[in-house]
Design an enzyme around this catalytic site. Structure first.
Site, PDB file in Angstrom:
ATOM      1  N   LYS A   7     -37.237 118.552  32.891  1.00  0.00           N
ATOM      2  CA  LYS A   7     -35.810 118.333  31.783  1.00  0.00           C
ATOM      3  C   LYS A   7     -35.060 119.559  31.435  1.00  0.00           C
ATOM      4  O   LYS A   7     -35.316 119.616  30.996  1.00  0.00           O
ATOM      5  CB  LYS A   7     -35.616 117.147  30.697  1.00  0.00           C
ATOM      6  CG  LYS A   7     -34.398 116.482  30.458  1.00  0.00           C
ATOM      7  CD  LYS A   7     -34.812 115.418  29.111  1.00  0.00           C
ATOM      8  CE  LYS A   7     -33.650 115.381  28.734  1.00  0.00           C
ATOM      9  NZ  LYS A   7     -33.522 113.787  27.329  1.00  0.00           N
ATOM     10  N   VAL A  42     -44.047  99.200  22.787  1.00  0.00           N
ATOM     11  CA  VAL A  42     -42.763  99.304  23.395  1.00  0.00           C
ATOM     12  C   VAL A  42     -42.974 100.071  24.967  1.00  0.00           C
ATOM     13  O   VAL A  42     -41.961 100.141  25.528  1.00  0.00           O
ATOM     14  CB  VAL A  42     -41.487 100.116  23.122  1.00  0.00           C
ATOM     15  CG1 VAL A  42     -39.924 100.196  23.407  1.00  0.00           C
ATOM     16  CG2 VAL A  42     -41.595  98.830  21.362  1.00  0.00           C
TER      17      VAL A  42
END
Length: 501
Positions: A79, A46
């Protein structure tokens, strides 16, 4: 259950889940067990998980990874939080910023003082007191453990990175520490006719891989835990209605912002994740409200730079495997369940599961008690994260689409309903045992989603009005001054490259 000493660990499936598991296992248990990872280059992964949360810092440190090398090899960026846009209502935004907010007080969280300050006429946002938020919105970053001249915590951070490059980086690490990789596709899973345990994997071509304990990292295929052992699945789509995603990379945009963006649309939401070499984009949506063609149009029309590929469609069913460990198979990653990437928890849950397996690792055979405890902890973890994600959907004030109206009207788990009502009435939010998210995280999302406290803790009344005003002003001054001293995020990323010159 089985008294056979576990000496041979077999991991089926590579990708992020397989190589995270292999890396940690060989680091901690490499002198005690043999580790084999079976994967096929023919089977894709994925691989859209590109955002993480702060516990990854500890995980990478546990492996002994050099941060600068890691960021270079994975095209990583920093982040500081996730900005949620249009989630409460159109045009509104807030951030789930990492780290603390304001100043910690004994027995009473800072936001109670902020609530009282607002009740006195103050107009400042809660995020005016978040160092992480202010640094993020000013595109600033440098490691900072403490605000200079104070005992206030500094910046808490995580990473954005290319998940495929992270898996490759960990594969190199694991193979250097004696993990054996076997290339091949599984043709048959052989079970012991008496115990029902997996005995070996038969590969195409006839080669066999035997093991004592197997880790299923085959993603949504769940080849061992489901197809071989028949473990069922609890479907949570009645609480989390999105069941598809489309992902596409786009060209790099500068400056590279140090936060993830989550942008709500009519029937789902879009992620935007900046890396060193490109931007990762995707759209999570409900197929009951949008066709794949409609979703594609929304995604492609909301990119901030030219696409670098065609979008790929990913179908999923939100929920959890009823047992993450059955017999001698442990499911890690998507084979154990799926929660959409709204709060960037996928990679953390892989690392958490691998850590849990080490803590519960069978010594003189697989014991029912250890299996039960592993499964209990796995269930608690994913259910707490589930509730946090549901909160974003439930507490909305959008009336512009059927999708959002249905989310606002849906019944939610009692555990979440009680937390929302407690916060609304009293301003109090408590972190449940084994809850991944801190009280400050819950406070930000509750307030950001419009669940405003009607009251504050009595301790917040201990300051006079003038003392409270001085406190709030001095905290803002400290945070603004600290942010001003930080280099830009782009400068920090440049310093990583300079380190090898």
């Amino acid at each position: 259950m089985n008294n056979k000493v576990v000496k041979n660990l077999v991991i089926l499936g590579g990708g992020t889940a397989g190589w995270i598991t292999a890396a940690l296992m060989c680091k901690v248990l490499g002198k005690s067990i043999s580790i084999t990872l079976v994967e096929s280059d023919k089977i894709g992964t994925v691989g859209v998980g590109e955002a993480t949360i702060p516990p990854i810092i500890n995980f990478n440190q546990a492996l002994g990874l050099d941060e600068k090398e890691f960021l270079r090899e994975t095209k990583g960026t920093i982040k500081l939080g996730i900005q949620f846009e249009n989630w409460l209502k159109q045009g509104d935004s807030y951030m789930h910023a990492f780290g603390t907010i304001g100043k910690n007080f004994p027995f009473c969280d800072f936001h109670h003082f902020w609530v009282r300050h607002r009740q006195n006429g103050g107009t400042e946002s809660l995020w005016d007191y978040s160092l992480n938020y202010q640094a993020a919105k000013n595109n600033k970053f440098s490691p900072l453990s403490q605000i200079k001249g104070t005992n206030l915590p500094g910046i808490s951070y995580a990473y954005h990175f290319d998940a495929g490059l992270y898996a490759r980086f960990l594969r190199k690490y694991a193979e250097s520490k004696s993990v054996t990789r076997v290339e091949g596709t599984v043709d048959e899973v052989k079970l012991n006719p008496e115990s029902g345990y997996v005995e070996k994997l038969v590969l195409e071509g006839g080669d066999e891989v035997q093991g004592d304990l197997f880790v299923d990292c085959t993603g949504m295929a769940a080849m061992l835990i489901h197809k071989a052992l028949g473990v069922g699945y609890d479907d949570w789509s009645h609480w989390l209605p999105c069941d598809r995603a489309q992902a596409v990379p786009s060209a790099l945009v500068k400056p590279i912002v140090p936060y993830t963006r989550s942008i709500a649309h009519e029937a789902g939401w879009q992620w935007r994740i900046p890396l060193q070499h490109r931007t990762g984009n995707g759209l999570v949506y409900s197929s009951r409200h949008w066709t794949d063609e409609q979703a594609r149009e929304v995604l492609m029309s909301n990119l901030d730079a030219e696409p670098l590929a065609d979008p790929k469609v990913i179908r999923f069913r939100t929920g959890r495997r009823r047992e993450a460990w059955r017999k001698n198979v442990v499911a890690i990653g998507l084979s154990s369940g799926f929660l959409e990437p709204l709060e960037s928890t996928s990679i953390h849950m892989i690392q958490s599961a691998a850590t849990r397996l080490i803590k519960c690792f069978p010594h003189c055979g697989i014991r029912a008690e250890e299996v039960a405890e592993y499964n209990r902890q796995s269930q608690v973890e994913i259910e707490r994260i589930r509730d946090f994600i549901i909160l974003h959907y439930k507490a909305n004030q959008r009336r512009d689409s059927e999708f959002w109206r249905q989310c606002e009207e849906m019944a939610v788990p009692d555990s979440l309903q009680q937390k929302m009502e407690l916060f609304r009435k009293s301003g109090k939010a408590f972190r449940d045992f084994d809850d991944l998210f801190t009280e400050v995280a819950w406070q930000q999302v509750l307030i950001g989603q419009g669940v405003m406290p009607e009251d504050h803790h009595v301790i917040a009344d201990g300051l006079s009005d003038s003392q409270l005003t001085d406190l709030m002003g001095s905290l803002q001054t400290l945070i603004q001054g600290s942010v001003k001293q930080l280099p830009s995020h782009d400068q920090f990323l440049a310093s990583i490259q300079d380190a090898v010159k």
